[in-house]
Design a protein around this motif. Structure first.
Motif, PDB file in Angstrom:
ATOM      1  N   GLY A 116      -9.634   0.612 -11.912  1.00 14.78           N
ATOM      2  CA  GLY A 116     -10.431   0.557 -10.695  1.00 14.78           C
ATOM      3  C   GLY A 116      -9.557   0.422  -9.458  1.00 14.78           C
ATOM      4  N   ASP A 117     -10.081   0.882  -8.325  1.00 16.58           N
ATOM      5  CA  ASP A 117      -9.372   0.782  -7.049  1.00 16.58           C
ATOM      6  C   ASP A 117      -9.757  -0.537  -6.397  1.00 16.58           C
ATOM      7  OD1 ASP A 117      -7.851   1.319  -4.863  1.00 16.58           O
ATOM      8  OD2 ASP A 117      -9.177   2.852  -4.016  1.00 16.58           O
ATOM      9  N   ARG A 118      -8.922  -1.546  -6.579  1.00 19.37           N
ATOM     10  CA  ARG A 118      -9.227  -2.920  -6.161  1.00 19.37           C
ATOM     11  C   ARG A 118      -8.170  -3.438  -5.203  1.00 19.37           C
ATOM     12  NH1 ARG A 118      -8.963  -4.520 -12.198  1.00 19.37           N
ATOM     13  NH2 ARG A 118      -8.040  -6.409 -11.310  1.00 19.37           N
ATOM     14  N   PRO A 119      -8.427  -4.598  -4.568  1.00 17.99           N
ATOM     15  CA  PRO A 119      -7.382  -5.209  -3.738  1.00 17.99           C
ATOM     16  C   PRO A 119      -6.117  -5.441  -4.561  1.00 17.99           C
ATOM     17  CG  PRO A 119      -9.489  -6.264  -3.337  1.00 17.99           C
ATOM     18  CD  PRO A 119      -9.694  -5.345  -4.497  1.00 17.99           C
ATOM     19  N   ILE A 120      -4.974  -5.264  -3.952  1.00 14.01           N
ATOM     20  CA  ILE A 120      -3.720  -5.292  -4.704  1.00 14.01           C
ATOM     21  C   ILE A 120      -3.437  -6.643  -5.349  1.00 14.01           C
ATOM     22  CG2 ILE A 120      -2.599  -3.444  -3.436  1.00 14.01           C
ATOM     23  CD1 ILE A 120      -1.244  -5.607  -1.716  1.00 14.01           C
ATOM     24  N   ASP A 121      -4.008  -7.730  -4.817  1.00 10.89           N
ATOM     25  CA  ASP A 121      -3.733  -9.039  -5.408  1.00 10.89           C
ATOM     26  C   ASP A 121      -4.689  -9.391  -6.545  1.00 10.89           C
ATOM     27  OD1 ASP A 121      -5.969  -9.290  -3.828  1.00 10.89           O
ATOM     28  OD2 ASP A 121      -5.450 -11.273  -3.054  1.00 10.89           O
ATOM     29  N   SER A 122      -5.563  -8.451  -6.912  1.00 10.87           N
ATOM     30  CA  SER A 122      -6.543  -8.761  -7.958  1.00 10.87           C
ATOM     31  C   SER A 122      -6.111  -8.279  -9.338  1.00 10.87           C
ATOM     32  CB  SER A 122      -7.894  -8.117  -7.610  1.00 10.87           C
ATOM     33  OG  SER A 122      -7.814  -6.702  -7.684  1.00 10.87           O
ATOM     34  N   TYR A 123      -5.019  -7.502  -9.405  1.00  6.39           N
ATOM     35  CA  TYR A 123      -4.578  -6.984 -10.697  1.00  6.39           C
ATOM     36  C   TYR A 123      -3.769  -8.040 -11.450  1.00  6.39           C
ATOM     37  CZ  TYR A 123      -5.971  -2.459  -8.806  1.00  6.39           C
ATOM     38  OH  TYR A 123      -6.687  -1.423  -8.273  1.00  6.39           O
ATOM     39  N   SER A 124      -3.967  -8.086 -12.738  1.00  9.40           N
ATOM     40  CA  SER A 124      -3.323  -9.097 -13.564  1.00  9.40           C
ATOM     41  C   SER A 124      -2.522  -8.452 -14.689  1.00  9.40           C
ATOM     42  CB  SER A 124      -4.376 -10.020 -14.178  1.00  9.40           C
ATOM     43  OG  SER A 124      -5.204  -9.282 -15.083  1.00  9.40           O
ATOM     44  N   LYS A 125      -1.860  -9.299 -15.468  1.00 10.35           N
ATOM     45  CA  LYS A 125      -1.135  -8.824 -16.645  1.00 10.35           C
ATOM     46  C   LYS A 125      -2.080  -8.101 -17.612  1.00 10.35           C
ATOM     47  CE  LYS A 125       3.246 -10.191 -16.472  1.00 10.35           C
ATOM     48  NZ  LYS A 125       4.403  -9.302 -16.660  1.00 10.35           N
ATOM     49  N   GLY A 175       6.884  12.870  -5.333  1.00  6.69           N
ATOM     50  CA  GLY A 175       5.702  12.266  -4.727  1.00  6.69           C
ATOM     51  C   GLY A 175       4.427  12.598  -5.480  1.00  6.69           C
ATOM     52  N   GLU A 176       4.266  13.851  -5.864  1.00  3.63           N
ATOM     53  CA  GLU A 176       3.056  14.261  -6.583  1.00  3.63           C
ATOM     54  C   GLU A 176       2.975  13.587  -7.954  1.00  3.63           C
ATOM     55  OE1 GLU A 176       3.268  18.472  -6.734  1.00  3.63           O
ATOM     56  OE2 GLU A 176       3.080  18.733  -4.568  1.00  3.63           O
ATOM     57  N   ALA A 177       4.118  13.499  -8.631  1.00  8.25           N
ATOM     58  CA  ALA A 177       4.121  12.866  -9.953  1.00  8.25           C
ATOM     59  C   ALA A 177       3.712  11.398  -9.852  1.00  8.25           C
ATOM     60  CB  ALA A 177       5.502  12.992 -10.586  1.00  8.25           C
ATOM     61  N   ARG A 178       4.172  10.714  -8.824  1.00 10.11           N
ATOM     62  CA  ARG A 178       3.854   9.293  -8.680  1.00 10.11           C
ATOM     63  C   ARG A 178       2.402   9.085  -8.281  1.00 10.11           C
ATOM     64  NH1 ARG A 178       9.617   6.868  -6.337  1.00 10.11           N
ATOM     65  NH2 ARG A 178      10.772   7.465  -8.210  1.00 10.11           N
ATOM     66  N   VAL A 179       1.866   9.982  -7.488  1.00  4.78           N
ATOM     67  CA  VAL A 179       0.444   9.891  -7.152  1.00  4.78           C
ATOM     68  C   VAL A 179      -0.396  10.029  -8.422  1.00  4.78           C
ATOM     69  CG1 VAL A 179      -1.466  11.074  -6.007  1.00  4.78           C
ATOM     70  CG2 VAL A 179       0.663  10.651  -4.766  1.00  4.78           C
ATOM     71  N   ILE A 180      -0.040  10.982  -9.271  1.00  2.73           N
ATOM     72  CA  ILE A 180      -0.782  11.196 -10.519  1.00  2.73           C
ATOM     73  C   ILE A 180      -0.725   9.958 -11.403  1.00  2.73           C
ATOM     74  CG2 ILE A 180      -0.776  12.513 -12.682  1.00  2.73           C
ATOM     75  CD1 ILE A 180       0.162  14.944 -11.032  1.00  2.73           C
ATOM     76  N   MET A 181       0.455   9.332 -11.504  1.00  4.69           N
ATOM     77  CA  MET A 181       0.603   8.147 -12.346  1.00  4.69           C
ATOM     78  C   MET A 181      -0.212   6.971 -11.810  1.00  4.69           C
ATOM     79  SD  MET A 181       4.694   8.320 -13.130  1.00  4.69           S
ATOM     80  CE  MET A 181       5.445   9.794 -13.845  1.00  4.69           C
ATOM     81  N   VAL A 182      -0.165   6.768 -10.505  1.00  2.00           N
ATOM     82  CA  VAL A 182      -0.929   5.664  -9.915  1.00  2.00           C
ATOM     83  C   VAL A 182      -2.423   5.919 -10.049  1.00  2.00           C
ATOM     84  CG1 VAL A 182      -1.419   4.384  -7.797  1.00  2.00           C
ATOM     85  CG2 VAL A 182       0.927   5.088  -8.307  1.00  2.00           C
ATOM     86  N   ASP A 183      -2.838   7.152  -9.821  1.00  6.17           N
ATOM     87  CA  ASP A 183      -4.258   7.480  -9.926  1.00  6.17           C
ATOM     88  C   ASP A 183      -4.776   7.314 -11.352  1.00  6.17           C
ATOM     89  OD1 ASP A 183      -4.339   7.974  -7.272  1.00  6.17           O
ATOM     90  OD2 ASP A 183      -4.500  10.157  -7.405  1.00  6.17           O
ATOM     91  N   LEU A 184      -3.921   7.532 -12.336  1.00 10.46           N
ATOM     92  CA  LEU A 184      -4.322   7.312 -13.727  1.00 10.46           C
ATOM     93  C   LEU A 184      -4.629   5.833 -13.958  1.00 10.46           C
ATOM     94  CD1 LEU A 184      -4.697   8.594 -16.532  1.00 10.46           C
ATOM     95  CD2 LEU A 184      -2.292   8.104 -16.993  1.00 10.46           C
ATOM     96  N   SER A 197      -5.233   2.065  -3.568  1.00  7.47           N
ATOM     97  CA  SER A 197      -5.105   3.443  -3.086  1.00  7.47           C
ATOM     98  C   SER A 197      -4.488   3.495  -1.693  1.00  7.47           C
ATOM     99  CB  SER A 197      -6.473   4.127  -3.075  1.00  7.47           C
ATOM    100  OG  SER A 197      -7.382   3.426  -2.229  1.00  7.47           O
ATOM    101  N   VAL A 198      -4.807   2.502  -0.865  1.00  9.67           N
ATOM    102  CA  VAL A 198      -4.233   2.451   0.485  1.00  9.67           C
ATOM    103  C   VAL A 198      -2.741   2.165   0.414  1.00  9.67           C
ATOM    104  CG1 VAL A 198      -4.273   1.224   2.692  1.00  9.67           C
ATOM    105  CG2 VAL A 198      -6.417   1.714   1.490  1.00  9.67           C
ATOM    106  N   VAL A 199      -2.377   1.198  -0.426  1.00 11.40           N
ATOM    107  CA  VAL A 199      -0.963   0.845  -0.584  1.00 11.40           C
ATOM    108  C   VAL A 199      -0.190   2.008  -1.209  1.00 11.40           C
ATOM    109  CG1 VAL A 199       0.646  -0.765  -1.674  1.00 11.40           C
ATOM    110  CG2 VAL A 199      -1.539  -1.589  -0.804  1.00 11.40           C
ATOM    111  N   ARG A 200      -0.825   2.702  -2.145  1.00  7.57           N
ATOM    112  CA  ARG A 200      -0.195   3.876  -2.750  1.00  7.57           C
ATOM    113  C   ARG A 200       0.185   4.898  -1.693  1.00  7.57           C
ATOM    114  NH1 ARG A 200      -4.632   7.350  -5.002  1.00  7.57           N
ATOM    115  NH2 ARG A 200      -4.776   7.589  -2.733  1.00  7.57           N
TER     116      ARG A 200
END
Length: 660
Positions: free
Chosen positions: A330-339, A315-324, A295-298
């Motif tokens: 989950g809102d996690r550290p950016i290096d924790s997301y995987s394939k 900008g609003e459309a991209r916020v909605i997509m990222v928030d989905l 969320s911070v990086v977003r």
């Protein structure tokens, strides 16, 4: 078998080429055979030369693997070692021998920091130089080169090695040159192609020397392979320097291991079931990441985007997509997301219907639950285009994060885009000639009752209305709807005697889709005959100032609603037809009239691609554009009736009297 002159390890038997290489003397007793010989499966010399180089390096790697295996077997026979560094080295040797019991004793990590990965790469470089140093001090033995030996490529101009009295060390030096040259060349080639294979054993050895193992599904593992490849190339270059009498500087492996051990000490031990095999000792993982949350990086990404003139809608459309995605993963550290996270998101999108959050049965459910229910209920999922918009958004965000944070080594959304069964062109239909005849025979163009009653026949031609000019400009330019609606009076320019539309983003309310969208489009002669010059003369600000900007920041969002109603009124409305169909219609007309593809791209604002986008100004001379635009005709569409209707009807200014 006949040797091929001038080509290392290359032989020919009949018409087929073979690779043939003698087993080095230091492993001849344990290797099991005296030479590695196999078919290259080609009868073409050029292809054989290419294949034999790859085969030579693979064979040398097999020899190196055998050396490590023999060394590990000897290490297993040693007495218990008390020195910590020696114990770690022994663990690495055991790992190279694939000893499952010893592997279980290693501490498992899910990730490592960039500085730690650099240390492991430096360790590999150091070990390679130490092995080379040991070989030289141990006698640097080699035998006289036989036919096809690797060293022959370095002996052609060396008279000492062609006679019978040459010393064995001379042959050993030639062999070292050949091995370092070939290994370095192939590894550089792999690096250039982005291939990270061939050094897995080296990476495992270095990790085992420090008493750890790394999750091979992690971003850090791939990064380590790349760094080890770079270290291998540097090591081969340093060995070549030694062959020329120079001594490269490097740290000892013991010193590097001590630094690695010190960097690993503070890590807390936490269970990591994902890498711990059943029945083995519990593994430990890396500490909680210090990387910022998604969320911070977003927010940082969106702020930078706004500085790059992203519209509020974008900008609003991209916020909605990222928030989905955050709602699902989950809102996690950016290096924790995987394939796995990316794939789960993709699968959910493939099940969710369009505007699912407004669907009564889904809107109160979580993303995962809504996707599951929608699929079970057989709801029509969102389009592939919409799915890809979400995936592209997350890919772009992660790519931005990788440029700003060291923790991101691999984009989890790489390759997730859904392949479409149709092309982009198939998503919209061009207007047919019958469509165009219906549209430009409508009351707006031939005479209507008023601006408000534009679909009712009457005496007023809306010559001063966007309803009249915008479709005509779309027909004869192929410009995007918002590009037309954001035009100002000073965007209609005279260039070398030709009146042109200037598509740009110089004003606060103007924007273009891409850099290549900035362009000049000559005003077609048909627009001039209809009276466009007079319309422009009556304006001082925006050409179509009666069209208001929608809340999303686009003028097109307002006008497109009218245009849909217009298409419906003339019987042209279909699912794959919209204002954007004018672009396809324009392209078809260009092709039919012989306008070159590259000029058509310039008029449409498409990137030319390739080297043409990198050199030159990127703009065609206006005279050339005018010449090609002069060819443009919409065969079968008669505009003469439109000219006469305009000439014989009262202007829009009289409509108040008519409407009252």
């Amino acid at each position: 078998m006949e040797a091929v002159p001038g080509h290392t390890n290359l032989f020919r038997r009949g018409a087929v080429y073979y690779h043939r290489c003698k087993v080095p003397a230091d492993i001849a007793a344990t290797y099991g055979k005296g030479e590695e010989t196999f078919s290259l499966r080609t009868t073409e010399l050029a292809e054989a030369v290419r294949r034999v180089k790859v085969a030579s390096v693979e064979t040398m790697k097999a020899f190196d693997d055998h050396r490590r295996k023999v060394a590990s077997e000897k290490a297993a026979e040693r007495a218990v070692v008390t020195d910590p560094i020696d114990r770690l080295l022994a663990a690495g040797e055991a790992l190279a021998a694939n000893d499952a019991d010893e592997r279980a004793e290693l501490v498992a990590y899910s990730t490592l920091s960039r500085s730690q990965l650099n240390l492991f790469a430096e360790l590999h470089h150091s070990i390679r130089l130490e092995d080379d140093e040991d070989a030289r001090f141990g006698g640097f033995e080699a035998v006289r080169p036989g036919p096809g030996s690797d060293m022959l490529i370095f002996t052609a101009d060396d008279k000492r090695l062609t006679g019978k009295k040459a010393h064995a060390t001379d042959y050993a030096l030639a062999e070292s040159k050949a091995r370092a040259f070939l290994a370095g060349s192939v590894m550089r080639s792999k690096l250039a192609r982005g291939e990270y294979g061939g050094v897995e054993g080296f990476a495992e050895d270095c990790l085992a020397a420090a008493g750890i193992m790394l999750d091979k599904g992690s971003r850090a593992w791939r990064s380590l392979l790349r760094l080890v490849q770079v270290a291998e190339v540097q090591a081969m270059a340093d060995i070549q320097a030694r062959n020329e009498g120079k001594e490269p500087e490097h740290r000892g492996s013991d010193e590097i291991l001590a630094e690695i051990a010190a960097s690993l000490v503070p890590k807390p031990a936490e269970p990591n079931p994902s890498v711990s095999a059943p029945g083995h000792h519990s593994a430990t993982t890396a500490p909680v990441s210090a990387a910022p949350k998604l969320s911070v990086v977003r927010d940082q990404w969106i702020e930078e985007g706004k500085a790059k003139e992203w519209s509020p809608k974008t900008g609003e459309a991209r916020v909605i997509m990222v928030d989905l995605f955050i709602a699902l993963a989950g809102d996690r550290p950016i290096d924790s997301y995987s394939k796995t996270d990316a794939r789960t998101f993709k699968d959910a999108l493939a099940s969710l219907p369009a505007n699912w959050s407004k669907t009564k049965s889904l809107r109160k459910l979580s993303v995962a639950a809504a996707a599951k229910k929608a699929k079970a209920d057989g709801m029509t999922p969102m389009s592939v285009t919409n799915v890809n918009k979400h995936l592209n958004c997350l890919y772009a965000l992660m790519a931005w994060a990788a440029k700003h944070y060291d923790e991101i080594e691999r984009n989890p959304f790489d390759g997730m885009r859904v392949d479409k069964k149709t092309t982009a062109r198939d998503e919209r239909d061009p207007f047919t000639i019958d469509d165009l005849k219906r549209m430009f025979a409508a009351p707006i163009f031939r005479g209507c009752r008023s601006e408000w009653h534009w679909s009712t026949p009457g005496a007023v031609v809306l010559r001063d209305s966007p309803k009249f000019w915008v479709p005509l400009i779309g027909l004869f330019t192929g410009a995007r709807l918002n590009e037309i609606l954001q035009l100002y009076r000073d965007d209609i320019v005279d260039v070398d005697g030709a009146l042109c539309f200037r598509i740009c983003a110089e004003k606060e309310d103007q924007r273009v889709k891409t850099a290549s969208s900035r362009r000049l489009i000559p005003v077609h002669a048909e627009l001039l005959r209809i009276g466009f010059r007079a319309y422009v003369a009556g304006k001082s600000g925006r050409l179509f100032d009666t069209v208001e900007k929608a809340p999303d920041g686009y003028y097109s969002s307002t006008f497109s609603k009218h245009f849909v109603r217009f298409l419906d009124s003339v019987g042209v409305k279909r699912p794959k037809v919209s204002f954007h169909s004018f672009r396809h219609t324009f392209e078809d007309a260009c092709r039919a009239c012989g306008v070159p593809h590259d000029v058509m791209n310039a008029l449409q604002g498409h990137s030319q691609g390739g080297m043409s986008d990198r050199y030159g100004g990127g703009q065609y001379p206006v005279a050339r554009l005018v010449e090609e635009m002069g060819k443009l005709r919409h065969a079968g569409l008669d505009m003469e009736g439109l000219h006469s209707a305009i000439a014989n009807r009262p202007r829009q200014a009289n409509e108040r009297a008519v409407s009252t």
